[in-house]
Design a protein around this motif. Structure first.
Motif, mmCIF file in Angstrom:
data_model
loop_
_atom_site.group_PDB
_atom_site.id
_atom_site.type_symbol
_atom_site.label_atom_id
_atom_site.label_comp_id
_atom_site.label_asym_id
_atom_site.label_seq_id
_atom_site.Cartn_x
_atom_site.Cartn_y
_atom_site.Cartn_z
ATOM 1 N N ARG A 98 0.825 -1.215 0.000
ATOM 2 C CA ARG A 98 0.000 0.000 0.000
ATOM 3 C C ARG A 98 0.857 1.263 0.000
ATOM 4 O O ARG A 98 0.554 2.238 -0.685
ATOM 5 N N SER A 99 1.936 1.240 0.779
ATOM 6 C CA SER A 99 2.791 2.417 0.906
ATOM 7 C C SER A 99 4.169 1.975 1.370
ATOM 8 O O SER A 99 4.293 1.042 2.178
ATOM 9 N N LEU A 100 5.185 2.670 0.891
ATOM 10 C CA LEU A 100 6.543 2.404 1.375
ATOM 11 C C LEU A 100 6.707 2.857 2.812
ATOM 12 O O LEU A 100 7.694 2.486 3.468
ATOM 13 N N ASP A 101 5.763 3.607 3.317
ATOM 14 C CA ASP A 101 5.823 4.044 4.707
ATOM 15 C C ASP A 101 5.092 3.094 5.648
ATOM 16 O O ASP A 101 5.013 3.348 6.857
ATOM 17 N N ASP A 102 4.567 1.991 5.117
ATOM 18 C CA ASP A 102 4.050 0.913 5.967
ATOM 19 C C ASP A 102 5.206 0.225 6.675
ATOM 20 O O ASP A 102 6.322 0.141 6.140
ATOM 21 N N LYS A 103 4.930 -0.298 7.852
ATOM 22 C CA LYS A 103 5.934 -1.062 8.577
ATOM 23 C C LYS A 103 6.056 -2.472 7.992
ATOM 24 O O LYS A 103 5.093 -3.019 7.452
ATOM 25 N N ALA A 104 7.238 -3.038 8.103
ATOM 26 C CA ALA A 104 7.483 -4.369 7.544
ATOM 27 C C ALA A 104 6.522 -5.407 8.107
ATOM 28 O O ALA A 104 6.054 -6.299 7.386
ATOM 29 N N GLU A 105 6.189 -5.299 9.389
ATOM 30 C CA GLU A 105 5.360 -6.327 10.021
ATOM 31 C C GLU A 105 3.934 -6.339 9.481
ATOM 32 O O GLU A 105 3.206 -7.320 9.680
ATOM 33 N N ALA A 106 3.531 -5.295 8.757
ATOM 34 C CA ALA A 106 2.201 -5.300 8.136
ATOM 35 C C ALA A 106 2.097 -6.374 7.069
ATOM 36 O O ALA A 106 0.997 -6.858 6.763
ATOM 37 N N TYR A 107 3.219 -6.761 6.491
ATOM 38 C CA TYR A 107 3.256 -7.785 5.447
ATOM 39 C C TYR A 107 4.006 -9.034 5.887
ATOM 40 O O TYR A 107 3.863 -10.084 5.265
ATOM 41 N N ALA A 108 4.821 -8.898 6.910
ATOM 42 C CA ALA A 108 5.613 -10.020 7.423
ATOM 43 C C ALA A 108 5.294 -10.196 8.905
ATOM 44 O O ALA A 108 6.084 -9.784 9.779
ATOM 45 N N GLY A 118 9.153 -3.285 13.065
ATOM 46 C CA GLY A 118 8.626 -1.952 13.281
ATOM 47 C C GLY A 118 9.223 -0.878 12.395
ATOM 48 O O GLY A 118 8.925 0.309 12.570
ATOM 49 N N ILE A 119 10.067 -1.270 11.446
ATOM 50 C CA ILE A 119 10.715 -0.316 10.541
ATOM 51 C C ILE A 119 9.913 -0.202 9.258
ATOM 52 O O ILE A 119 9.365 -1.187 8.756
ATOM 53 N N THR A 120 9.844 0.983 8.680
ATOM 54 C CA THR A 120 9.111 1.148 7.429
ATOM 55 C C THR A 120 9.883 0.541 6.265
ATOM 56 O O THR A 120 11.111 0.406 6.298
ATOM 57 N N ILE A 121 9.151 0.199 5.234
ATOM 58 C CA ILE A 121 9.761 -0.359 4.024
ATOM 59 C C ILE A 121 10.720 0.656 3.419
ATOM 60 O O ILE A 121 11.799 0.286 2.938
ATOM 61 N N ARG A 122 10.371 1.932 3.452
ATOM 62 C CA ARG A 122 11.236 2.969 2.890
ATOM 63 C C ARG A 122 12.602 2.991 3.603
ATOM 64 O O ARG A 122 13.646 3.062 2.960
ATOM 65 N N HIS A 123 12.581 2.931 4.904
ATOM 66 C CA HIS A 123 13.841 2.959 5.650
ATOM 67 C C HIS A 123 14.654 1.688 5.435
ATOM 68 O O HIS A 123 15.890 1.733 5.433
ATOM 69 N N LEU A 124 13.985 0.568 5.225
ATOM 70 C CA LEU A 124 14.703 -0.662 4.882
ATOM 71 C C LEU A 124 15.357 -0.543 3.510
ATOM 72 O O LEU A 124 16.494 -0.972 3.311
ATOM 73 N N PRO A 168 19.233 -4.032 19.484
ATOM 74 C CA PRO A 168 19.148 -2.630 19.914
ATOM 75 C C PRO A 168 19.145 -1.682 18.726
ATOM 76 O O PRO A 168 19.545 -2.030 17.617
ATOM 77 N N MET A 169 18.690 -0.467 18.976
ATOM 78 C CA MET A 169 18.704 0.591 17.973
ATOM 79 C C MET A 169 19.951 1.438 18.173
ATOM 80 O O MET A 169 20.262 1.858 19.284
ATOM 81 N N ASP A 170 20.654 1.705 17.085
ATOM 82 C CA ASP A 170 21.845 2.550 17.138
ATOM 83 C C ASP A 170 21.589 3.959 16.620
ATOM 84 O O ASP A 170 22.430 4.850 16.794
ATOM 85 N N ALA A 171 20.462 4.169 15.934
ATOM 86 C CA ALA A 171 20.159 5.484 15.378
ATOM 87 C C ALA A 171 18.660 5.585 15.137
ATOM 88 O O ALA A 171 17.954 4.571 15.047
ATOM 89 N N GLU A 172 18.168 6.803 15.024
ATOM 90 C CA GLU A 172 16.767 7.031 14.673
ATOM 91 C C GLU A 172 16.550 6.586 13.228
ATOM 92 O O GLU A 172 17.347 6.915 12.339
ATOM 93 N N PRO A 173 15.493 5.818 12.947
ATOM 94 C CA PRO A 173 15.259 5.370 11.568
ATOM 95 C C PRO A 173 15.234 6.532 10.578
ATOM 96 O O PRO A 173 14.662 7.589 10.841
ATOM 97 N N GLY A 174 15.899 6.323 9.431
ATOM 98 C CA GLY A 174 15.892 7.315 8.363
ATOM 99 C C GLY A 174 16.937 8.397 8.491
ATOM 100 O O GLY A 174 16.975 9.304 7.647
#
Length: 351
Positions: A98-108, A118-124, A168-174
């Motif tokens: 639907r959107s590259l701004d959807d989170k990966a878990e919406a499809y996986a 919890g990361i968006t497809i765009r950031h991946l 862990p997260m090392d940086a803010e996504p994007g």
């Protein structure tokens, strides 16, 4: 590779996109540490297995070494990441994503609740998730664990768990580029969930058949029946050249739009990248788009051990380079290869 590991074909079909011979390249020398080296010497100096220069759809140079032939398929390694990105763009255009701004878990959903989920497809696509991932090719890093789990090299490995485990997260996504094969492999899960089809079949229908490939491609397939999207595609050198030319022409072949033009522009144009992913910034060695490496005037698909497709759209120029470098990312070999690419581009531009 497809004969050694489990694999799935991406079938060709229909008329082959002809690559007729063109005129011989002019004498070319490339700059290397203050010296001018004739192009012919490059093939003696570096472990190049195949090399093809395609200009305006005509083959200006084609060379194979070490017993390789034009009929054989060559491993892409991480050039497969760019192929995966193209499939994501086509899936979005078709409404399956639907959107590259959807989170990966919406499809996986198998990744729901994980850092990657919890990361968006765009950031991946940007390799900008901010999730910690170690990829140093030392044999004990995260990508080695993923490879071992996919192909059951290590007992008890589970490739989905490698991606879904607590990270862990090392940086803010994007906000920051950090190269990670794991992020491309998450996109593989997204594609499978969004389309309910295999990546190999999508590649066949959406790319390989419409671009007029001469031979079937092949994806390596892990034991959970999911392709190794981070590096498992295989194709002939001429078919890599056809893919490169499709991209050089803005995703079109003979007037038919195969890759969405706007997506491809966003994926490969240095001027469309956000801070942290632009040319000459800390992080990427070049700029970085949607799984493509960017430079002034063009972009590259790159894989370890010397695999590359160099594309300069304004010149309608594609150079395909496959190799067996002694190290996964050999700095001396890389410097010399890139100097060769630049010299060919300059020679073509001056014709």
């Amino acid at each position: 590779m497809p004969e050694i590991f489990p694999s799935r074909p991406s079938a060709k079909a229909g008329p082959v996109w002809d690559l007729p011979p063109g005129k011989e390249l002019p004498a070319i020398a490339y700059a290397l540490r203050g010296s001018q080296v004739p192009l012919a010497e490059y093939f003696e100096r570096r472990r190049v297995t195949s090399f093809l220069v395609l200009h305006r759809g005509q083959v200006r140079l084609e060379k194979y070494q070490y017993g390789r032939t034009a009929d054989q398929r060559f491993a892409s390694y991480s050039m497969a990441k760019s192929v995966t990105a193209l499939l994501v763009g086509i899936a979005e255009e078709r409404g399956l994503i639907r959107s590259l701004d959807d989170k990966a878990e919406a499809y996986a959903p198998e990744l729901a609740g994980s850092a990657y989920g919890g990361i968006t497809i765009r950031h991946l696509l940007q390799m900008g998730s901010g999730v910690r991932w170690v990829e140093d090719y030392g044999g004990r890093d995260d990508v080695a664990e993923l490879w071992g789990a996919l192909f059951r090299i290590y007992a008890g490995g589970n490739p989905t768990q490698v991606l879904a485990r607590r990270r862990p997260m090392d940086a803010e996504p994007g906000t920051r580029f950090k190269y990670s094969t794991g992020e491309t492999q998450v996109l593989c899960h997204v594609l499978k969930g969004a389309t309910q089809r295999t990546v190999a079949d999508l590649t066949s229908e959406w790319l390989w058949q419409p671009l007029g490939a001469q031979a079937d491609g092949a994806w390596l397939v892990g034991w959970q029946d999911i392709e190794y999207c981070g590096g498992g595609f295989n194709a002939t050198t001429r078919d890599y050249a056809r893919l490169g030319r499709l991209l050089a022409l803005g995703g079109r072949r003979d007037g038919t739009q195969i890759v969405p033009e706007a997506f491809l522009k966003r994926a490969t144009d240095p001027d469309q990248q956000p801070p942290g992913f632009r040319l000459n910034e800390p992080g990427p060695r070049f700029g970085y788009g949607y799984q493509f490496w960017l430079f002034n005037g063009g972009f590259m698909l790159l894989g370890v051990y010397g695999q590359a497709i160099y594309v300069v759209p304004a010149l309608d120029l594609v150079v395909v380079h496959t190799a067996v470098w002694p190290k996964s990312s050999d700095p001396d070999s890389r410097e010399e290869r890139d100097a060769v690419f630049r010299a060919i581009g300059r020679a073509i531009a001056q014709e």
